[in-house]
Design a protein around this motif. Sequence first.
Motif, PDB file in Angstrom:
ATOM      1  N   THR A   1       0.857  -1.178   0.000  1.00  0.00           N
ATOM      2  CA  THR A   1       0.000   0.000   0.000  1.00  0.00           C
ATOM      3  C   THR A   1       0.899   1.235   0.000  1.00  0.00           C
ATOM      4  N   THR A   2       0.599   2.148  -0.895  1.00  0.00           N
ATOM      5  CA  THR A   2       1.374   3.393  -1.004  1.00  0.00           C
ATOM      6  C   THR A   2       0.482   4.521  -0.498  1.00  0.00           C
ATOM      7  N   ARG A   3       0.651   4.856   0.780  1.00  0.00           N
ATOM      8  CA  ARG A   3      -0.238   5.829   1.426  1.00  0.00           C
ATOM      9  C   ARG A   3      -0.154   7.220   0.810  1.00  0.00           C
ATOM     10  N   GLN A   4       1.013   7.606   0.293  1.00  0.00           N
ATOM     11  CA  GLN A   4       1.141   8.940  -0.294  1.00  0.00           C
ATOM     12  C   GLN A   4       0.320   9.059  -1.579  1.00  0.00           C
ATOM     13  N   ASP A   5       0.084   7.932  -2.268  1.00  0.00           N
ATOM     14  CA  ASP A   5      -0.742   7.915  -3.478  1.00  0.00           C
ATOM     15  C   ASP A   5      -1.266   6.494  -3.636  1.00  0.00           C
TER      16      ASP A   5
ATOM     17  N   SER B   1      -8.790   1.608   2.776  1.00  0.00           N
ATOM     18  CA  SER B   1      -8.441   3.011   2.989  1.00  0.00           C
ATOM     19  C   SER B   1      -9.115   3.931   1.980  1.00  0.00           C
TER      20      SER B   1
END
Length: 80
Positions: A34-38, A70
């Motif tokens: 998971t790439t929280r920034q994008d 998310s």
Amino acid sequence: MPYVLGIDTGGTYTDGVLLDFEGRTVVKKAKAFTTRQDLTIGIRECIDNLGMKMGPSSPAGKLILILRGSVPLALVEIVT
């Protein structure tokens, strides 16, 4: 043949599953970080890991994409 693509963006991993809608069977499963920034980066990587390409070359018929975790719940229908 209609397919269902389920994507769950969790805290660490983004999980994906491709289902045969008519046969109610799992075709493939995949995982990406998971790439929280994008979140779209992790989602795209998960779709790539499923061996799918989105857009005009996606599987014939209807493709239903379900996002959860998310990302706010979204249902997108793509007709090819």
